[in-house]
Design an enzyme around this catalytic site. Structure first.
Site, PDB file in Angstrom:
ATOM      1  N   ARG A  61       0.837  -1.198   0.000  1.00  0.00           N
ATOM      2  CA  ARG A  61       0.000   0.000   0.000  1.00  0.00           C
ATOM      3  C   ARG A  61       0.882   1.264   0.000  1.00  0.00           C
ATOM      4  O   ARG A  61       0.550   2.265  -0.604  1.00  0.00           O
ATOM      5  CB  ARG A  61      -0.924   0.035   1.214  1.00  0.00           C
ATOM      6  CG  ARG A  61      -1.716   1.336   1.334  1.00  0.00           C
ATOM      7  CD  ARG A  61      -2.872   1.344   2.331  1.00  0.00           C
ATOM      8  NE  ARG A  61      -2.800   0.409   3.418  1.00  0.00           N
ATOM      9  CZ  ARG A  61      -2.160   0.612   4.571  1.00  0.00           C
ATOM     10  NH1 ARG A  61      -1.478   1.740   4.771  1.00  0.00           N
ATOM     11  NH2 ARG A  61      -2.156  -0.299   5.528  1.00  0.00           N
ATOM     12  N   ASP A 184      -8.047  18.937 -14.347  1.00  0.00           N
ATOM     13  CA  ASP A 184      -8.374  17.576 -14.752  1.00  0.00           C
ATOM     14  C   ASP A 184      -8.201  17.512 -16.267  1.00  0.00           C
ATOM     15  O   ASP A 184      -8.968  18.109 -17.007  1.00  0.00           O
ATOM     16  CB  ASP A 184      -9.818  17.243 -14.339  1.00  0.00           C
ATOM     17  CG  ASP A 184     -10.154  15.783 -14.621  1.00  0.00           C
ATOM     18  OD1 ASP A 184     -10.993  15.222 -13.898  1.00  0.00           O
ATOM     19  OD2 ASP A 184      -9.574  15.206 -15.573  1.00  0.00           O
ATOM     20  N   LYS A 209      -9.230   6.183 -18.684  1.00  0.00           N
ATOM     21  CA  LYS A 209      -9.545   6.683 -20.027  1.00  0.00           C
ATOM     22  C   LYS A 209      -8.360   6.580 -20.983  1.00  0.00           C
ATOM     23  O   LYS A 209      -7.860   5.501 -21.238  1.00  0.00           O
ATOM     24  CB  LYS A 209     -10.074   8.112 -19.914  1.00  0.00           C
ATOM     25  CG  LYS A 209     -11.127   8.296 -18.814  1.00  0.00           C
ATOM     26  CD  LYS A 209     -12.353   7.464 -19.043  1.00  0.00           C
ATOM     27  CE  LYS A 209     -13.480   7.715 -18.058  1.00  0.00           C
ATOM     28  NZ  LYS A 209     -13.208   7.404 -16.657  1.00  0.00           N
TER      29      LYS A 209
HETATM   30  C1  LIG Z   1     -16.670   7.576 -16.351  1.00  0.00           C
HETATM   31  C2  LIG Z   1     -16.619   8.820 -16.840  1.00  0.00           C
HETATM   32  N1  LIG Z   1     -15.797   9.766 -16.385  1.00  0.00           N
HETATM   33  C3  LIG Z   1     -14.836   9.574 -15.356  1.00  0.00           C
HETATM   34  C4  LIG Z   1     -14.050  10.811 -15.004  1.00  0.00           C
HETATM   35  C5  LIG Z   1     -13.431  10.921 -13.747  1.00  0.00           C
HETATM   36  C6  LIG Z   1     -13.525   9.796 -12.718  1.00  0.00           C
HETATM   37  O1  LIG Z   1     -12.657   8.772 -13.118  1.00  0.00           O
HETATM   38  P1  LIG Z   1     -12.903   7.248 -12.636  1.00  0.00           P
HETATM   39  O2  LIG Z   1     -11.591   6.558 -13.030  1.00  0.00           O
HETATM   40  O3  LIG Z   1     -14.095   6.737 -13.432  1.00  0.00           O
HETATM   41  O4  LIG Z   1     -13.156   7.262 -11.152  1.00  0.00           O
HETATM   42  C7  LIG Z   1     -12.692  12.049 -13.447  1.00  0.00           C
HETATM   43  N2  LIG Z   1     -12.577  13.091 -14.323  1.00  0.00           N
HETATM   44  C8  LIG Z   1     -13.186  13.030 -15.536  1.00  0.00           C
HETATM   45  C9  LIG Z   1     -13.060  14.182 -16.479  1.00  0.00           C
HETATM   46  C10 LIG Z   1     -13.932  11.885 -15.913  1.00  0.00           C
HETATM   47  O5  LIG Z   1     -14.530  11.855 -17.130  1.00  0.00           O
HETATM   48  C11 LIG Z   1     -17.488   9.257 -17.958  1.00  0.00           C
HETATM   49  O6  LIG Z   1     -17.581  10.509 -18.153  1.00  0.00           O
HETATM   50  O7  LIG Z   1     -18.062   8.414 -18.662  1.00  0.00           O
END
Ligand SMILES: C=C(NCc1c(COP(=O)(O)O)cnc(C)c1O)C(=O)O
Length: 401
Positions: A61, A184, A209
């Site tokens: 961790r 972000d 993503k």
């Molecule tokens: C799952 C999706 N978005 C996740 C996302 C997140 C969150 O990421 P996660 O890995 O899904 O927890 C943070 N910032 C942005 C700009 C995002 O688009 C979606 O828009 O379909």
């Protein structure tokens, strides 16, 4: 009896260009076996040579080889001193917000991912952190900042309206009051935009993503230069424990090695699809920063590599929510699903899916209308993607009952 030939250092130099760093950063050859691809170190604990004397790592961790390799890779690609990986993009957001004391204030752009809005309004607020949203942060940031403001939260491009923010303009104002700026960068990836180079203090990604890029890893990452931020977030990374598995780090590290190839292809496809949508009589408006018509094209040219628009776009279709849903049912290559940034093209209706949790009035104030369709262009052939969009648009016409 010749002196051994000095093998060149394997670690890439910071002067190397993106593609070279993507392939080699954070990828040392195994010193024992010479393995060119890093082994997966699943052990959760590591032997100590004497009490309190770890040989290397202590407990997974806190740190493990695969996570450190991946963190080094993202730090190199975001031109940052540090990077820390988390179990999801949302865990990254949560850990950063939990670094703030109760009573802190955050100013955020209104158009953010639904899950980010959820955390800001339903979790951070419960921990005494107040978040103010604004659709025009460049205009009204100075009047929104208070003596309690600790963080500015920006998505550029934003999810799902592809709105842009001039990072430098906001950072200059924020820094005058000692306020940190978080960007972000999920929608563009480090290949197309490096927010730290425009004055941001922390850049975050849903690795889920574009960075992993194959829709088979849930992960997040933050990159930054400040030693103080590193000390605080490294402590919280361990103390909260929202960390990714070594296997996920290994997969994401493999994915990021082709990021530059995938991001360029997705951008090419994004522009082709956006141009086709602009020409359609069934489309009211297209949001794509790669189009000359984008309302903040000047900011895209300033902040995006080669002015690329990326693979994300959204558009409003004539016929309202029903037409938007018909479009998503009619596509044959685009899959109707949440998420984005993978090799496969996806389509969704944010008002009914990813952003449904945001109250309708706030959603529509941010431009997320019921007739808005979001597209994530993958790396299929762009000609096929355009043909698929065109045939689906012909089916959205909502005929008489
Ligand atoms: C799952 C999706 N978005 C996740 C996302 C997140 C969150 O990421 P996660 O890995 O899904 O927890 C943070 N910032 C942005 C700009 C995002 O688009 C979606 O828009 O379909």
């Amino acid at each position: 009896d010749h002196a051994p030939i000095e093998t060149p250092p394997r670690a890439p130099s910071p002067t190397h260009r993106f593609g070279t760093l993507a392939v080699h950063a954070g990828s040392p050859h195994d010193p024992v076996t010479g393995a060119v691809i890093e082994p997966i170190s699943l052990s959760t604990t590591f032997a100590q040579s004497a009490v309190g004397q770890p040989i290397g790592y202590e407990y997974t961790r806190s740190a493990n080889p695969n996570r450190e390799n991946f963190e080094r890779s993202i730090a190199a690609l975001e031109r940052a001193k540090y990077a820390l990986a988390f179990s999801s993009g949302s865990a990254t957001t949560a850990t950063i917000l939990q670094s703030l004391a109760a009573g802190s204030h955050v100013v955020s752009v209104s158009d953010v991912y639904g899950g980010t809005h959820r955390y800001f309004t339903k979790v951070a607020s419960a921990h005494g952190v107040r978040v103010t949203f604004t659709p025009s942060i460049e205009v009204d940031i100075e009047e929104l900042i208070t003596t309690d403001t600790k963080l500015i939260w920006i998505e550029t491009p934003s999810n799902p309206t592809l709105s842009l923010v001039d990072i430098r303009a906001v950072a200059d104002i924020a820094h005058r009051s000692g306020i940190m700026v978080v960007v972000d960068n999920t929608f563009l990836s480090p290949y197309i935009q490096n927010p730290l180079e425009h004055g941001a203090d922390i850049v975050v990604h849903s690795v889920t993503k574009y960075i992993n890029g194959h829709s088979d890893v849930l992960m997040g990452v933050a990159a930054f230069n400040s030693d103080a931020v590193m000390e605080r977030l490294k402590f919280l990374q361990n103390a909260i424990g929202a960390v990714p598995s070594p296997f996920d780090c290994w997969l994401a590290h493999r994915g990021v090695k082709t990021l530059h190839l995938r991001a360029r292809e997705a951008s090419k496809n994004g522009l082709m699809v956006a141009q086709a949508l602009e020409q359609s009589p069934h489309v009211v408006a297209v949001n794509y920063p790669g189009l000359p018509s984008h309302r903040q094209r000047k900011t895209a040219l300033k902040q995006h590599r080669d002015g690329l628009g990326g693979g994300m776009l959204s558009f409003r279709v004539k016929g309202g929510k029903e037409a938007a849903e018909r479009f998503c049912q009619a596509t044959q290559i685009f899959t109707l699903a949440e998420s984005l940034g993978g090799v496969e093209s996806l389509v969704e209706v944010p008002a009914s899916m990813t952003h449904m949790g945001i109250p309708k009035d706030q959603r529509e104030a941010a431009g997320v209308f019921d007739d808005l369709v979001r597209i994530s262009c993958g790396v299929e052939d762009g000609v096929d993607l355009v043909a698929d969009v065109r045939q689906a648009l012909e089916k959205v016409v909502v005929g008489p009952k």
